[in-house]
Design a protein around this motif. Structure first.
Motif, PDB file in Angstrom:
ATOM      1  N   ILE A  53      30.002  29.624  47.374  1.00 37.46           N
ATOM      2  CA  ILE A  53      31.391  30.027  47.161  1.00 37.46           C
ATOM      3  C   ILE A  53      32.260  28.822  46.828  1.00 37.46           C
ATOM      4  O   ILE A  53      33.261  28.939  46.110  1.00 37.46           O
ATOM      5  N   PHE A  74      33.388  28.108  43.244  1.00 41.38           N
ATOM      6  CA  PHE A  74      34.524  28.824  42.664  1.00 41.38           C
ATOM      7  C   PHE A  74      35.863  28.130  42.930  1.00 41.38           C
ATOM      8  O   PHE A  74      36.894  28.567  42.407  1.00 41.38           O
ATOM      9  N   LEU A 119      32.601  41.211  47.751  1.00 41.46           N
ATOM     10  CA  LEU A 119      32.461  40.381  46.552  1.00 41.46           C
ATOM     11  C   LEU A 119      32.930  41.127  45.305  1.00 41.46           C
ATOM     12  O   LEU A 119      33.584  40.538  44.428  1.00 41.46           O
ATOM     13  N   SER A 128      36.619  41.264  45.300  1.00 38.53           N
ATOM     14  CA  SER A 128      37.172  39.927  45.031  1.00 38.53           C
ATOM     15  C   SER A 128      37.272  39.641  43.538  1.00 38.53           C
ATOM     16  O   SER A 128      38.102  38.830  43.111  1.00 38.53           O
ATOM     17  N   SER A 129      36.433  40.297  42.739  1.00 40.55           N
ATOM     18  CA  SER A 129      36.489  40.074  41.284  1.00 40.55           C
ATOM     19  C   SER A 129      37.773  40.631  40.668  1.00 40.55           C
ATOM     20  O   SER A 129      38.101  40.313  39.530  1.00 40.55           O
ATOM     21  N   LEU A 143      42.062  37.223  48.301  1.00 42.08           N
ATOM     22  CA  LEU A 143      40.718  36.665  48.490  1.00 42.08           C
ATOM     23  C   LEU A 143      40.443  36.349  49.957  1.00 42.08           C
ATOM     24  O   LEU A 143      39.291  36.448  50.407  1.00 42.08           O
ATOM     25  N   LEU A 180      37.095  38.333  50.104  1.00 39.55           N
ATOM     26  CA  LEU A 180      36.000  37.364  50.080  1.00 39.55           C
ATOM     27  C   LEU A 180      35.808  36.696  51.435  1.00 39.55           C
ATOM     28  O   LEU A 180      34.685  36.345  51.816  1.00 39.55           O
ATOM     29  N   THR A 229      33.609  40.157  53.347  1.00 41.14           N
ATOM     30  CA  THR A 229      32.273  39.619  53.070  1.00 41.14           C
ATOM     31  C   THR A 229      31.703  38.906  54.290  1.00 41.14           C
ATOM     32  O   THR A 229      30.504  39.025  54.597  1.00 41.14           O
ATOM     33  N   TRP A 261      34.995  33.570  36.378  1.00 39.89           N
ATOM     34  CA  TRP A 261      34.779  33.692  37.814  1.00 39.89           C
ATOM     35  C   TRP A 261      34.775  35.147  38.265  1.00 39.89           C
ATOM     36  O   TRP A 261      34.098  35.510  39.231  1.00 39.89           O
ATOM     37  N   ARG A 262      35.513  36.012  37.562  1.00 40.11           N
ATOM     38  CA  ARG A 262      35.532  37.428  37.928  1.00 40.11           C
ATOM     39  C   ARG A 262      34.162  38.063  37.681  1.00 40.11           C
ATOM     40  O   ARG A 262      33.624  38.777  38.539  1.00 40.11           O
ATOM     41  N   LEU A 285      31.585  36.789  40.292  1.00 45.67           N
ATOM     42  CA  LEU A 285      31.696  37.442  41.595  1.00 45.67           C
ATOM     43  C   LEU A 285      31.139  38.855  41.557  1.00 45.67           C
ATOM     44  O   LEU A 285      30.507  39.317  42.516  1.00 45.67           O
TER      45      LEU A 285
END
Length: 475
Positions: free
Chosen positions: A38, A41, A98, A101-102, A110, A114, A118, A172-173, A176
């Protein structure tokens, strides 16, 4: 007619147990390795949300803290439902976190998806999977744990470049979202965790603790004899007592000392991972060489997991696994004390090898030592508490080390505090071992002078003499 479940007289030390090891291996990949990845990111989050490093860094801290803080919840679910149910539920929660989070629109979003969601999902999977390995293995327990726990290092080594590639290709989206699909494989790992039934092994603790109380009615012993952490058949009347029995080991002196030592261990082991690369850069090491130091540390960590587990399963060292554990912790702390003296890449490589090896060594022995102290029947609950104790040190140790760096202007104080914390952990365990040996020597003459028909029942570190009870029956 319903088929009766086969009761085993001892852990099989093989067979389906190796599938349990494989399942636990992939659980550590999907939990601990993904948690480490993680951090990849971070730069993307900083640029996209326009936030500084300290606010962005809280995401990783919250994931780690949630995983450890909710570990007792994972143990409770696996004890009272099943290990399979707990891991599958955790896999669904982690994957959902996760995926959600996208779609993040802020760092606070987040923190919740996340970080918390998570992290709680990982907590439901991690400690039950590790506990299952201890229920299937006895003679090869350390080796089995070494293989299972190596998933963290191997997973980090493989996933780190893959995640970076996913970010470059899908942003990054997208990364995730794909990572959420990968973590959903925890449900498959959960399906592998077939329950095991060991004859009378789980009833020992309930019976021992009852017999230690002279005034306890015998009917309570009969009523709660079905209370077992592997297969719960408790009625609503005895549910409260079953929950109490799950954590009956908490007040044992050996567990209290072991639990206290984990606070110092968790504080000491975190800063070297976080600040090794920044320290290397501060002494003139290039970015490529600094990253290579982490790669060396990760690979050697895997070697430590497996080889140290194999070594401590040998007949010569098996009796001394507790001592091997505290030696590994102490040497890890000692290597941290020398880190401020290492000012070039050629000297930092031996540190990465030494610290990585002994870090992998003691991590593989944590479940083994805990099981030796509390007994196999309480291993799941005990590991939940052990990982719970890691939560706060994991959360506060990197900020404290960062504050020391900001205050003093170098990394010396941060690494010294980390090293002394781990050395104190080893000293505390060693001192407790010496005191225990002295007490055992003092009690030995009393045992030899007692009735020849005296019996001693043991489970973990619990010892109960039934001489007095036999005498009462004779009267």
């Amino acid at each position: 007619m319903a088929q009766k479940k086969k009761l085993l007289t001892a852990p099989p030390d093989g067979g389906w147990g190796w599938m349990i090891v494989v399942g636990c291996f992939f659980v550590t990949v999907c939990t601990r390795a993904v948690t480490r990845c993680i951090s990849i990111f971070f730069v993307e989050f900083q640029v996209y949300f326009g936030q500084d490093y300290s606010r962005t860094a809280w995401i990783h801290s919250i994931v780690d803290c949630s995983t450890m803080l909710c570990a007792p919840l994972g143990s409770y679910v696996s004890n009272h439902l099943s290990c399979q149910t707990g891991i599958m539920l955790g896999g669904l929660l982690a994957a959902t976190g996760l995926v959600l989070s996208s779609f993040a629109t802020s760092l606070e979003y987040l923190y919740l998806t996340l970080g918390v969601l998570t992290g709680v999902g990982f907590a439901l999977c991690y400690s039950p999977a590790i506990a299952m390995v201890g229920k299937y293995f006895d003679k090869r327990k350390a080796l089995a744990y070494g293989i299972a726990m190596s998933g963290s290092g191997i997973g980090t080594f493989i996933l780190a470049p893959v995640v970076q590639l996913l970010i470059e290709q899908f942003s990054w989206r997208g990364a995730l979202l794909i990572l959420g699909g990968f973590v959903a494989n925890l449900c498959v790992c959960g399906a592998l965790m077939r329950p095991i039934n060991i004859k009378e092994e789980d009833f020992a603790h309930c019976q021992l603790n009852q017999e230690k109380i002279p005034d306890e009615p015998k009917k309570n012993i009969i009523q709660t004899s079905t209370c077992t952490s592997l297969s719960q058949d408790c009625t609503h009347k005895s549910l409260c007592y079953c929950s109490q029995q799950d954590y009956s080991f908490i007040l044992k002196p050996n567990f209290i000392i072991l639990a206290s030592s984990f606070l110092f261990l968790a504080y000491g082991c975190s800063p070297p991972f976080v600040y090794l690369v920044p320290y290397a850069l501060s002494v003139g090491v290039s970015h490529q060489e600094a990253a290579f130091l982490m790669s060396i540390l990760g690979v050697v960590d895997i070697v430590g997991n497996i080889t140290f587990g194999w070594l401590t399963d040998r007949r010569v060292l098996k009796r001394h696994r507790y001592v091997c554990y505290l030696i590994a912790v102490g040497l890890d702390g000692l290597s941290c004390l020398f880190l401020p003296l290492l000012k070039c890449f050629q000297l930092l490589v031996p540190f990465s090898v030494t610290f990585g090896y002994f870090d992998g060594a003691y991590v593989a022995l944590i479940p083994v030592v805990t099981g030796d102290v509390v007994g196999t029947s309480h291993l799941s609950s005990a590991l939940g508490l052990v990982f719970f104790l890691h939560a706060v040190p994991y959360l506060v140790s990197p900020p404290i080390a960062g504050w020391l760096v900001d205050t003093t202007g170098d990394y010396t104080a941060a690494f010294l505090l980390s090293g002394f914390s781990m050395i104190f952990c080893a000293f505390l365990l060693g001192f407790a071992k010496v005191i225990q040996k002295i007490k055992n020597k003092q009690q030995k003459p009393t045992v030899l002078a007692s009735d020849t028909r005296q019996e001693v029942w043991t489970n973990g570190d619990a010892v109960h003499s039934v001489t007095e009870e036999m005498s009462q029956k004779e009267v």
